[in-house]
Design a protein around this motif. Structure first.
Motif, mmCIF file in Angstrom:
data_model
loop_
_atom_site.group_PDB
_atom_site.id
_atom_site.type_symbol
_atom_site.label_atom_id
_atom_site.label_comp_id
_atom_site.label_asym_id
_atom_site.label_seq_id
_atom_site.Cartn_x
_atom_site.Cartn_y
_atom_site.Cartn_z
ATOM 1 N N LEU A 34 0.820 -1.204 0.000
ATOM 2 C CA LEU A 34 0.000 0.000 0.000
ATOM 3 C C LEU A 34 0.856 1.255 0.000
ATOM 4 C CD1 LEU A 34 -2.787 1.197 -0.002
ATOM 5 C CD2 LEU A 34 -2.879 0.932 2.486
ATOM 6 N N ARG A 35 1.962 1.241 0.734
ATOM 7 C CA ARG A 35 2.846 2.405 0.755
ATOM 8 C C ARG A 35 3.369 2.696 -0.647
ATOM 9 N NH1 ARG A 35 6.057 0.786 4.445
ATOM 10 N NH2 ARG A 35 7.770 0.061 3.126
ATOM 11 N N GLY A 36 3.721 1.657 -1.393
ATOM 12 C CA GLY A 36 4.195 1.858 -2.755
ATOM 13 C C GLY A 36 3.131 2.466 -3.649
ATOM 14 N N ARG A 37 1.896 2.044 -3.472
ATOM 15 C CA ARG A 37 0.799 2.610 -4.267
ATOM 16 C C ARG A 37 0.604 4.088 -3.933
ATOM 17 N NH1 ARG A 37 -3.567 -2.456 -3.624
ATOM 18 N NH2 ARG A 37 -2.051 -4.057 -4.251
ATOM 19 N N LEU A 38 0.652 4.405 -2.665
ATOM 20 C CA LEU A 38 0.444 5.791 -2.243
ATOM 21 C C LEU A 38 1.599 6.688 -2.688
ATOM 22 C CD1 LEU A 38 -0.932 5.005 1.312
ATOM 23 C CD2 LEU A 38 -2.252 5.901 -0.620
ATOM 24 N N ASP A 39 2.820 6.179 -2.611
ATOM 25 C CA ASP A 39 3.970 6.965 -3.074
ATOM 26 C C ASP A 39 3.866 7.230 -4.578
ATOM 27 O OD1 ASP A 39 5.091 7.106 -0.561
ATOM 28 O OD2 ASP A 39 6.433 5.397 -0.858
ATOM 29 N N THR A 40 3.440 6.234 -5.321
ATOM 30 C CA THR A 40 3.287 6.402 -6.764
ATOM 31 C C THR A 40 2.188 7.407 -7.081
ATOM 32 O OG1 THR A 40 4.059 4.132 -7.148
ATOM 33 C CG2 THR A 40 2.832 5.194 -8.938
ATOM 34 N N ALA A 41 1.068 7.322 -6.365
ATOM 35 C CA ALA A 41 -0.018 8.288 -6.564
ATOM 36 C C ALA A 41 0.447 9.702 -6.246
ATOM 37 C CB ALA A 41 -1.212 7.909 -5.687
ATOM 38 N N THR A 42 1.240 9.843 -5.196
ATOM 39 C CA THR A 42 1.786 11.155 -4.834
ATOM 40 C C THR A 42 2.664 11.701 -5.956
ATOM 41 O OG1 THR A 42 1.750 10.591 -2.473
ATOM 42 C CG2 THR A 42 3.183 12.393 -3.143
ATOM 43 N N ASP A 43 3.512 10.840 -6.508
ATOM 44 C CA ASP A 43 4.373 11.263 -7.614
ATOM 45 C C ASP A 43 3.544 11.723 -8.818
ATOM 46 O OD1 ASP A 43 6.560 10.622 -6.076
ATOM 47 O OD2 ASP A 43 6.963 8.710 -7.091
ATOM 48 N N LEU A 44 2.484 10.988 -9.131
ATOM 49 C CA LEU A 44 1.633 11.348 -10.260
ATOM 50 C C LEU A 44 0.966 12.699 -10.020
ATOM 51 C CD1 LEU A 44 -0.044 7.885 -10.954
ATOM 52 C CD2 LEU A 44 1.683 9.015 -12.366
ATOM 53 N N ALA A 69 2.987 0.444 -9.419
ATOM 54 C CA ALA A 69 3.500 1.022 -8.180
ATOM 55 C C ALA A 69 4.794 0.332 -7.765
ATOM 56 C CB ALA A 69 2.463 0.881 -7.074
ATOM 57 N N ARG A 70 5.622 1.068 -7.098
ATOM 58 C CA ARG A 70 6.824 0.500 -6.518
ATOM 59 C C ARG A 70 6.443 -0.421 -5.359
ATOM 60 N NH1 ARG A 70 8.649 6.389 -4.493
ATOM 61 N NH2 ARG A 70 7.899 6.746 -6.581
ATOM 62 N N CYS A 71 7.392 -1.172 -4.874
ATOM 63 C CA CYS A 71 7.112 -2.054 -3.725
ATOM 64 C C CYS A 71 8.401 -2.257 -2.932
ATOM 65 C CB CYS A 71 6.542 -3.389 -4.191
ATOM 66 S SG CYS A 71 5.702 -4.297 -2.865
ATOM 67 N N GLU A 72 8.936 -1.170 -2.415
ATOM 68 C CA GLU A 72 10.179 -1.238 -1.643
ATOM 69 C C GLU A 72 9.934 -1.985 -0.340
ATOM 70 O OE1 GLU A 72 11.350 2.790 -1.191
ATOM 71 O OE2 GLU A 72 11.654 3.115 -3.351
ATOM 72 N N GLY A 73 10.754 -2.948 -0.070
ATOM 73 C CA GLY A 73 10.606 -3.746 1.142
ATOM 74 C C GLY A 73 9.756 -4.981 0.959
ATOM 75 N N CYS A 74 9.195 -5.175 -0.211
ATOM 76 C CA CYS A 74 8.395 -6.373 -0.471
ATOM 77 C C CYS A 74 9.326 -7.563 -0.707
ATOM 78 C CB CYS A 74 7.506 -6.181 -1.690
ATOM 79 S SG CYS A 74 6.200 -4.966 -1.458
ATOM 80 N N ARG A 75 9.039 -8.664 -0.046
ATOM 81 C CA ARG A 75 9.859 -9.857 -0.221
ATOM 82 C C ARG A 75 9.500 -10.571 -1.526
ATOM 83 N NH1 ARG A 75 8.965 -12.815 5.467
ATOM 84 N NH2 ARG A 75 6.814 -12.275 4.879
ATOM 85 N N THR A 76 10.499 -11.209 -2.130
ATOM 86 C CA THR A 76 10.300 -11.895 -3.405
ATOM 87 C C THR A 76 9.218 -12.954 -3.292
ATOM 88 O OG1 THR A 76 12.613 -11.523 -4.029
ATOM 89 C CG2 THR A 76 11.420 -13.242 -5.214
#
Length: 220
Positions: free
Chosen positions: A67-77, A170-177
């Motif tokens: 969710l953090r990655g989605r929100l960061d991407t939305a913020t960038d947009l 969206a990015r997903c920093e910290g997401c495990r493989t």
């Protein structure tokens, strides 16, 4: 040719049939979303960004990496001027907490004006998010933000309902493989549900009257 090889040649086509049936809905999603899933760097614009909700971190006050990655991407947009309003859609009464309240607070903390954010607490799944975005909030053109494995389903559902939708990964920093792999595999049964939802044209779990919140957010 030995009897064993003859039996094997007969069995292989039989085994392929259920395998093809299993992935047929996934192929349908990929086909119907083709050309409408983009990287963050692509120059794709819309009036509204739709952010799909996801589980919160323990304690229910912070987003998990997805969710953090989605929100960061939305913020960038939003900051790049590629959209003027953000619709956060999730479960306001989810098992991990109020998703849309956390999403809204996170966006505000990262520079998105609160007046540009609309929260839909009844986006209980991807289908409901798209259906309510169209029927309740009047969204007709949108950028959909989620992880790449989810975007074909999200884009296909929204476009099937008449929303001119493009997905932004969206990015997903910290997401495990292994977590990413697990969620990618989950898309196979989710594709079957998406197909059923589209064919049945089911109403959302919660119906609401039309709202002018998006219009107000765009013109405030």
């Amino acid at each position: 040719m030995s009897p064993w090889h003859r039996r094997l040649r007969r069995l292989v086509p039989l085994a392929l049939v259920p395998a093809l049936l299993l992935v047929a809905p996934t192929a349908w999603l990929l086909l119907t979303s083709a050309g409408h899933v983009h990287d963050r760097g692509d120059d794709t614009n819309a009036t509204v960004v739709v952010v799909f909700g996801a589980q919160l971190a323990p304690g229910g006050t912070q987003p998990m990496p997805f969710l953090r990655g989605r929100l960061d991407t939305a913020t960038d947009l939003f900051r790049a001027g590629r959209a003027k309003a953000v619709l956060v859609s999730g479960d306001a009464h989810g098992g991990s907490g109020d998703e849309v309240a956390v999403m809204t607070r996170y966006l505000v903390q990262h520079g998105v004006p609160e007046r540009r954010i609309v929260a839909d607490g009844y986006g209980l799944d991807s289908y409901d998010t798209c259906r309510r975005a169209r029927d309740v909030y009047g969204v007709r053109r949108a950028l959909l933000v989620s992880q790449a494995f989810h975007l074909p389903r999200a884009v296909s559902l929204c476009r099937g309902m008449g929303i001119d939708a493009d997905g932004v990964a969206a990015r997903c920093e910290g997401c495990r493989t292994r977590t990413l792999a697990y969620n990618a595999v989950r898309e196979i049964p989710a594709a079957w549900k998406a197909l059923y939802d589209r064919v049945s044209n089911r109403p959302p779990a919660t119906s609401s009257p039309a709202s002018q919140e998006i219009t107000a957010a765009l013109h405030d």
